[in-house]
Scaffold this active site. Structure first.
Site, PDB file in Angstrom:
ATOM      1  CD  GLU A  98      24.856 -13.185  18.505  1.00 45.07           C
ATOM      2  OE1 GLU A  98      23.999 -14.016  18.135  1.00 45.07           O
ATOM      3  OE2 GLU A  98      25.419 -13.235  19.615  1.00 45.07           O
ATOM      4  CD  GLU A 139      25.413 -19.278  18.431  1.00 44.79           C
ATOM      5  OE1 GLU A 139      25.811 -18.250  17.838  1.00 44.79           O
ATOM      6  OE2 GLU A 139      24.767 -19.251  19.490  1.00 44.79           O
TER       7      GLU A 139
END
Length: 403
Positions: free
Chosen positions: A89, A258
């Protein structure tokens, strides 16, 4: 129409900045070089330090911004951004590198907003918590997690965000559902697990989602989140998450951001992602300046470390730091605040908090002669043994689909 005009103005203001930044995925050596480049450009307001090493020996570098780097100034809050907790990520680490360069450039241009932030806040940026994972997609990150826990014990952080990818939402505590008890395991919950500061966390999450280009516009990434925010357990329950650890075992309020549907967005999208997040990163950082703050001292004006600051009606306390200063984030309103410390008589005050900035509330405690001599209490920045023994399970180690 007014919203479109505002977006156009904001975009035009960013063109000059965006044009001067190189947008590409940084490998570890390039990341380190980028941090040192920023430090060399702004040596008077930055400091680079390491909080430890990864399994493979890579330094976990932090870039600090402050008008007095390396020094905690009483009544100046500590803020942290953490990126790349999971090796795959990666957008968070790139955004934090861009943010670092942006803060430096805008300070040199005498941008009043950025200058005020750097003068009034001690900002810590950890672009990559998991450099090994980025390089080789490793799942074992325990030494890095331990390094971050010890980092939190050395600095009295007030507000934080951990940057992730794979969705587009601002997620706030608790991550763990009340009925969920399995260790390090995540499951669908849909049942909110609110903290005593739930309204405040919602406000913090909305500050980011509404300053973001599109996070507040649901659905995103195929999921429906009202206002672009979610309680962690309401989304799915996760035991021993980092944001819960921050809230339960330190003075820090942390949310999880996120930031993209794609965990590893293509290089061509990095500039677009920076433009989408730039204002939100600054807006969220400014949220550290709210609530109350002050000094807890004895009758000789010596700071009292480890004093407990309680808010009537909110079951969550904070403690004073090494120099006796404390910070308590609160929404606007009127509160009854009680401060207590071992060997001293507690003191209570009523304070009204406004929307413009933190209210200054000092406490000078009298020695409690009935209970005997004062015993020194450990500073607030030292985590309890229980907290250190509690292993934080990063989402990368969870068995099911990561957030």
């Amino acid at each position: 129409m007014s919203q479109l005009l505002w977006l156009l103005v904001r975009f035009l203001l960013l063109i000059e900045v965006a044009a001067s930044v190189n947008f590409f995925h940084h490998r570890y050596e390039q990341l380190v070089q980028a941090l040192f480049n920023v430090h060399n450009e702004c040596p008077d307001i930055t400091r680079i330090y390491t909080i430890g090493r990864s399994i493979q020996g890579r330094h976990l570098y932090v870039l600090e911004f402050s008008d007095n780097p390396g020094i905690h100034e009483p009544l100046e809050p500590e803020f942290k951004y953490v990126g790349n907790m999971h090796g795959n990520e990666v957008l968070g680490r790139e955004l934090l590198l861009q943010l670092s360069e942006f803060l430096c450039e805008e300070y040199r241009r005498r941008n009043e907003r950025i200058t005020r932030l750097i003068w009034d806040t001690r900002i810590h940026i950890l672009p990559s918590m998991n450099p090994d994972g980025y390089e080789v997609a490793a799942n074992q990150v325990e030494p890095e997690t331990l390094a971050v826990i010890h980092w939190m014990s050395r600095y009295n952080f007030v507000l934080s965000a951990n940057l992730h990818g794979g969705a587009l939402v601002a997620n706030y505590p608790y991550d763990k559902a009340q009925e969920q008890r399995s260790r390090g395991y995540q499951r669908k919950s849909n049942t909110p697990s609110p903290t005593p500061d739930d309204k405040l966390f919602r406000k913090l999450a909305k500050a980011y989602s509404y300053a973001h280009h599109s996070m507040h516009q649901s659905p995103t990434c195929g999921e429906q989140f009202a206002d672009g925010i979610t309680n962690g357990a309401s989304w799915y329950s996760l035991s021993k998450g980092m944001q819960d650890f921050n809230y339960l075992y330190t003075n820090c309020f942390e949310i999880t951001l996120e930031l993209s549907c794609d965990k590893f967005p293509p290089q061509k999208d990095l500039e677009k992602e920076w433009l989408a997040n730039r204002e939100a990163l600054i807006t969220y950082l400014e949220e550290v300046h709210q609530g109350i703050k002050g000094l807890v001292s004895d009758e000789n004006n010596n700071g009292i470390a480890g004093a407990v600051i309680s808010v009537n009606g909110i079951g969550h306390d904070v403690t004073s730091g090494d120099q006796g200063d404390y910070f308590r984030l609160l929404l606007p309103g009127t509160y009854t605040i009680t401060t207590s410390a071992n060997g001293y008589q507690p003191q209570t005050a009523t304070v009204t908090v406004g929307p413009a900035g933190p209210s200054l509330v000092h406490f000078q405690l009298k020695q409690d002669t009935i209970k005997g001599p004062v015993e020194k209490k450990a500073p607030a920045t030292s985590l309890s043994s229980k907290a250190l023994q509690k292993k934080v399970v990063p989402r990368a180690a969870c068995k099911k689909t990561q957030r």
